[in-house]
Design an enzyme around this catalytic site. Sequence first.
Site, mmCIF file in Angstrom:
data_model
loop_
_atom_site.group_PDB
_atom_site.id
_atom_site.type_symbol
_atom_site.label_atom_id
_atom_site.label_comp_id
_atom_site.label_asym_id
_atom_site.label_seq_id
_atom_site.Cartn_x
_atom_site.Cartn_y
_atom_site.Cartn_z
ATOM 1 C CG HIS A 27 -1.961 1.012 1.258
ATOM 2 N ND1 HIS A 27 -3.203 0.780 1.780
ATOM 3 C CD2 HIS A 27 -1.992 2.297 0.829
ATOM 4 C CE1 HIS A 27 -3.949 1.868 1.671
ATOM 5 N NE2 HIS A 27 -3.224 2.815 1.094
ATOM 6 N NE ARG B 130 0.449 11.524 -2.829
ATOM 7 C CZ ARG B 130 -0.598 11.142 -2.128
ATOM 8 N NH1 ARG B 130 -1.632 10.554 -2.707
ATOM 9 N NH2 ARG B 130 -0.649 11.337 -0.823
ATOM 10 C CG HIS C 268 -10.127 4.212 2.382
ATOM 11 N ND1 HIS C 268 -9.002 4.948 2.663
ATOM 12 C CD2 HIS C 268 -11.166 4.934 2.873
ATOM 13 C CE1 HIS C 268 -9.352 6.064 3.297
ATOM 14 N NE2 HIS C 268 -10.659 6.084 3.436
ATOM 15 C CG HIS D 77 -5.520 2.401 5.835
ATOM 16 N ND1 HIS D 77 -6.878 2.368 5.988
ATOM 17 C CD2 HIS D 77 -5.293 2.987 4.637
ATOM 18 C CE1 HIS D 77 -7.448 2.933 4.934
ATOM 19 N NE2 HIS D 77 -6.508 3.302 4.098
ATOM 20 C CG ASP E 24 -1.802 4.821 3.691
ATOM 21 O OD1 ASP E 24 -1.777 5.152 2.486
ATOM 22 O OD2 ASP E 24 -2.736 5.117 4.450
HETATM 23 ZN ZN LIG Z 1 -6.798 4.535 2.543
#
Ligand SMILES: [Zn+2]
Length: 426
Positions: A59, A63, A178, A231, A304
Amino acid sequence: MTLLIKNVTICNADNVEEDADILIEGGMIGKTGKNIQAGADRVVDGQGLHAFPGFLDLHAHLRDPGFTHKEDIVSGTKAAAAGGYTAICCMPNTKPVADSVETVRYMIEKAHGAGFCEVLPVASITKGMQGRELTDFAALLDAGAVAFSDDGLPVTEDGMVLAAMEKAKKLGTFLMLHEEDLALRGEGVVHEGSNAKQAGICGIPRAAEECMTARDIMYAEKTGAHIHICHVSTEGSVQLIRRAKGRGMRITCETGPHYFSATDAMILDKNPNAKMNPPLREERDRQAVCQGIADGTIDVIATDHAPHSSKEKAIGIEKAPFGIIGFETAFALAVTNLVDVGIIDWKDLARLLSERPNALLKRKGGKIAAGMPADMALCNVHEKYIYSEGSILSKAKNTPFIGKELCGRVTMTIREGKVTYDRQAD
Ligand SMILES: [Zn+2]
């Protein structure tokens, strides 16, 4: 090119072997064992170092395309290599969103050209991450996508997430979810609790994460799909997943290093670099995450990694974007806050950072043994240092761990037999 690593401690998920040598030939591990005698192009003295199978981050946000002022595939993979990573999954919330074959291919090829780290794109579940129409899972898998996620956003519509699960199951892939009820989050920016109150900042309740986690567990039970919860940050989420696993469900999950390393006490000074989503929770949540890691409820540690420019973060905690960088601190935070305090051992760490994520993606890897790809991280697990901004290779510097003392440092990363990071040379 052949590479011989001498006298290293090999840490695999199933075994630790001290004073071993590793012979690397043609990008593969040729042999491991004591006193290997072989002519090699390069010999690395591994005395005092631990060799882990190359880390795989499930994860991360690179960008690129679209937000390359924050990070790009070259800077991101370089930073990942410095963190011991040999492969990373990048999330689709780029511009354009990774919902097309072209964008998925672009990510893979750009990373391949840079050569620091393999990039395994996670394609979006819905077109444009708009939550209205599913993407072409089969075509995206063909192009090299490894899983599906609308990360950054939940899949709010029940019908949509159900359809996505059915499709993922049919194609033998999985969803990375998510979990967040946006209505419950409301205007919240940090964990809802006494620290948020004291700082005068609007909070995000645990329930925002837990409600959606519970919903998706029910739907996964109904459809039989494999879901992976991203997460995990609360005690309640850990309990929900533990119970689901106990019922024999195909559910996996990850947590981020910050959730076992810090609490919402970090936001008392309104540091925008301690703002991420889900937010840092309370000590009892941190302990529940540690317990989940120790008992196997939590399968994987994923960073993350969420880079933002200093300018974007400088506008104050309330308005600043969510997210912190993570590639270059994940290993050290795990050593410092999990291994050194006795929650897990070196084998567990190899499992959480490499063996499990490789198994999840059905990849050959995650183990240092003859016949496996020569992907590994050589680490000094006892080195203590103050983490400094100057050492960061990522374009972004948004992390609350600058200035903190950490233990454990990656000294060399090798991918397919090539050195992709060498601290000595850096
Ligand atoms: Zn997330």
